[in-house]
Design a protein around this motif. Sequence first.
Motif, mmCIF file in Angstrom:
data_model
loop_
_atom_site.group_PDB
_atom_site.id
_atom_site.type_symbol
_atom_site.label_atom_id
_atom_site.label_comp_id
_atom_site.label_asym_id
_atom_site.label_seq_id
_atom_site.Cartn_x
_atom_site.Cartn_y
_atom_site.Cartn_z
ATOM 1 N N LEU A 95 0.835 -1.188 0.000
ATOM 2 C CA LEU A 95 0.000 0.000 0.000
ATOM 3 C C LEU A 95 0.879 1.250 0.000
ATOM 4 N N ILE A 96 0.252 2.422 -0.191
ATOM 5 C CA ILE A 96 0.986 3.684 -0.146
ATOM 6 C C ILE A 96 0.510 4.553 1.015
ATOM 7 N N ASP A 97 -0.573 4.162 1.691
ATOM 8 C CA ASP A 97 -1.055 4.893 2.856
ATOM 9 C C ASP A 97 -0.171 4.587 4.061
ATOM 10 N N ASN A 98 -0.452 5.261 5.173
ATOM 11 C CA ASN A 98 0.362 5.034 6.363
ATOM 12 C C ASN A 98 -0.372 4.227 7.429
ATOM 13 N N GLU A 99 -1.334 3.394 7.003
ATOM 14 C CA GLU A 99 -1.946 2.449 7.936
ATOM 15 C C GLU A 99 -2.552 1.282 7.167
ATOM 16 N N LYS A 100 -2.680 0.156 7.875
ATOM 17 C CA LYS A 100 -3.284 -1.045 7.305
ATOM 18 C C LYS A 100 -4.090 -1.741 8.385
ATOM 19 N N SER A 101 -5.364 -2.018 8.081
ATOM 20 C CA SER A 101 -6.248 -2.725 9.015
ATOM 21 C C SER A 101 -6.524 -4.133 8.520
ATOM 22 N N TYR A 102 -6.701 -5.055 9.464
ATOM 23 C CA TYR A 102 -7.061 -6.436 9.159
ATOM 24 C C TYR A 102 -8.347 -6.766 9.898
ATOM 25 N N THR A 103 -9.292 -7.410 9.200
ATOM 26 C CA THR A 103 -10.497 -7.887 9.866
ATOM 27 C C THR A 103 -10.175 -9.133 10.689
ATOM 28 N N HIS A 104 -11.125 -9.527 11.514
ATOM 29 C CA HIS A 104 -10.954 -10.764 12.291
ATOM 30 C C HIS A 104 -10.733 -11.948 11.359
ATOM 31 N N ALA A 105 -11.462 -11.989 10.241
ATOM 32 C CA ALA A 105 -11.319 -13.111 9.304
ATOM 33 C C ALA A 105 -9.946 -13.102 8.651
ATOM 34 N N GLU A 106 -9.460 -11.916 8.255
ATOM 35 C CA GLU A 106 -8.156 -11.827 7.590
ATOM 36 C C GLU A 106 -7.026 -12.229 8.524
ATOM 37 N N LEU A 107 -7.044 -11.716 9.747
ATOM 38 C CA LEU A 107 -5.975 -12.052 10.690
ATOM 39 C C LEU A 107 -6.075 -13.507 11.125
ATOM 40 N N ASN A 108 -7.303 -14.027 11.207
ATOM 41 C CA ASN A 108 -7.473 -15.442 11.571
ATOM 42 C C ASN A 108 -6.871 -16.352 10.506
ATOM 43 N N TYR A 109 -7.097 -16.002 9.227
ATOM 44 C CA TYR A 109 -6.505 -16.778 8.135
ATOM 45 C C TYR A 109 -4.980 -16.796 8.251
ATOM 46 N N ILE A 110 -4.389 -15.649 8.545
ATOM 47 C CA ILE A 110 -2.928 -15.569 8.668
ATOM 48 C C ILE A 110 -2.445 -16.392 9.856
ATOM 49 N N ALA A 111 -3.146 -16.290 10.980
ATOM 50 C CA ALA A 111 -2.748 -17.043 12.177
ATOM 51 C C ALA A 111 -2.796 -18.542 11.929
ATOM 52 N N LEU A 112 -3.851 -19.020 11.274
ATOM 53 C CA LEU A 112 -3.960 -20.454 10.989
ATOM 54 C C LEU A 112 -2.934 -20.876 9.941
ATOM 55 N N LYS A 113 -2.620 -20.012 8.995
ATOM 56 C CA LYS A 113 -1.596 -20.320 7.986
ATOM 57 C C LYS A 113 -0.253 -20.598 8.664
ATOM 58 N N PHE A 114 0.030 -19.836 9.721
ATOM 59 C CA PHE A 114 1.291 -20.034 10.439
ATOM 60 C C PHE A 114 1.134 -21.001 11.616
ATOM 61 N N GLU A 115 0.065 -21.813 11.553
ATOM 62 C CA GLU A 115 -0.148 -22.963 12.437
ATOM 63 C C GLU A 115 -0.332 -22.589 13.903
ATOM 64 N N LEU A 116 -0.939 -21.433 14.176
ATOM 65 C CA LEU A 116 -1.378 -21.156 15.528
ATOM 66 C C LEU A 116 -2.618 -22.000 15.804
ATOM 67 N N ASP A 117 -2.707 -22.558 16.999
ATOM 68 C CA ASP A 117 -3.817 -23.435 17.340
ATOM 69 C C ASP A 117 -5.070 -22.631 17.666
ATOM 70 N N PRO A 118 -6.233 -23.058 17.168
ATOM 71 C CA PRO A 118 -7.481 -22.379 17.507
ATOM 72 C C PRO A 118 -7.720 -22.367 19.015
ATOM 73 N N ASP A 119 -8.220 -21.235 19.498
ATOM 74 C CA ASP A 119 -8.585 -21.043 20.908
ATOM 75 C C ASP A 119 -7.387 -21.099 21.850
ATOM 76 N N VAL A 120 -6.189 -20.960 21.305
ATOM 77 C CA VAL A 120 -4.963 -20.924 22.112
ATOM 78 C C VAL A 120 -4.176 -19.676 21.718
ATOM 79 N N GLU A 121 -3.732 -18.915 22.718
ATOM 80 C CA GLU A 121 -2.973 -17.703 22.415
ATOM 81 C C GLU A 121 -1.607 -18.049 21.824
ATOM 82 N N GLY A 122 -1.305 -17.456 20.691
ATOM 83 C CA GLY A 122 -0.009 -17.642 20.048
ATOM 84 C C GLY A 122 0.559 -16.293 19.648
ATOM 85 N N GLN A 123 1.682 -16.293 18.954
ATOM 86 C CA GLN A 123 2.335 -15.038 18.592
ATOM 87 C C GLN A 123 2.693 -14.989 17.113
ATOM 88 N N LEU A 124 2.602 -13.803 16.543
ATOM 89 C CA LEU A 124 3.069 -13.494 15.202
ATOM 90 C C LEU A 124 3.990 -12.288 15.296
#
Length: 388
Positions: A95-124
């Motif tokens: 992007l060229i703006d100075n901010e980027k937002s992610y919806t719950h669905a978008e961030l959830n997809y990324i978290a699961l892609k990097f194998e974070l377990d559902p309903d368990v706190e993980g880190q990115l």
Amino acid sequence: MKKFLKIIAIIVSLLGLHSCSNDLEMATVTKPEDGVFKLMSSADNVTLEKENADSQTAITFHWDKSWYGIDTPTNFTVQIDSIGGDFSEPVVSELIDNEKSYTHAELNYIALKFELDPDVEGQLKVRLKANLKYGVMPVYSDTKVISVTPFSTLNLKYAMPGALYIQGDAVATNWSYPIPDEQTMVQIDDHRFGLILNLVGGKNFAFITSSSGWSDPAYVAPDSTVPAEGGEFIPSGSNTTPAWGGTPMRSPADSGTYKIIIDFVEGTYSVEPEPSIMAVPDELYIIGDATPLGWSTGPSQKFTKVDDFTFAITIALTEGKYDFISALTWSDPAYKAKTGSEPLMGGNFIESGSNTVPAWGGSDITAPAPGTYTITVNFKSGTYVLSL
């Protein structure tokens, strides 16, 4: 005339000074050091919610746009990676703006892609890349760590139990306890269990969650009309409707070795004949033209033994085929897909060798789209599973 020429010379001189002034201004464009600019976020810890996940904003990242000392067009790329990653294969947003937002669905997809377990706190971890036009002067922000608790995207028909066993007069225990390891099912993935075992023909069995006694609930057939090769199952317990409903499953008419798979998304189970219960090799390697070493192998393509029945490897695959072998040269038996139509992200495998029936049966396994995959092979269930 001389006066006119003098005026022209002065104008040209002034234009030259103006040009030099522009050159001087261009020279003030400087590349900052990596990590100087800070990536900021609206939150450091996010619990993602399934309801309205496509419309609700989960997190917003923002930053200062003046990275290069002057007001100049700058391209930004948000890069998100696993906590152990090196940003070589991040999820990116340009992007060229100075901010980027992610919806719950978008961030959830990324978290699961990097194998974070559902309903368990993980880190990115997240960082920002900036560059001028045509990729000139790339530079990176500091790296920010965020905590994320994703939700499961599975539409489970029934809740997935933590453990599962087979009990009945079709198996060795004949309704007695404790249940041995041979009747302990393997969790294949996040919605299935499986096991290869010997069944007595024309008898009964059920799935339970305890090795020491009948569980509440157990999992049985809804009625006696379900075929011996499998069908629907239901939970049966004190809180089900009806309470303790259903009936144990029927085993096939012929005694023999079978693979049983139970699927908590579909609410079904299957019972299929298997050549034999497979012996677990001491070592396992991957081989094939989909692998970096082609139809030869080496120590870099050796699996890690996870437990008594399970091997795993993370490896880059390209388009092509692959198999599993138990030595640095082609082994007898090797291990191939049970059929030529196994799903690309995992399926059933069998022994394939000079003494198997049929000899050298099965099919080479087809690789999915090129990428880096973790492949998990389990000899107790005769299954392999791929994950990005």
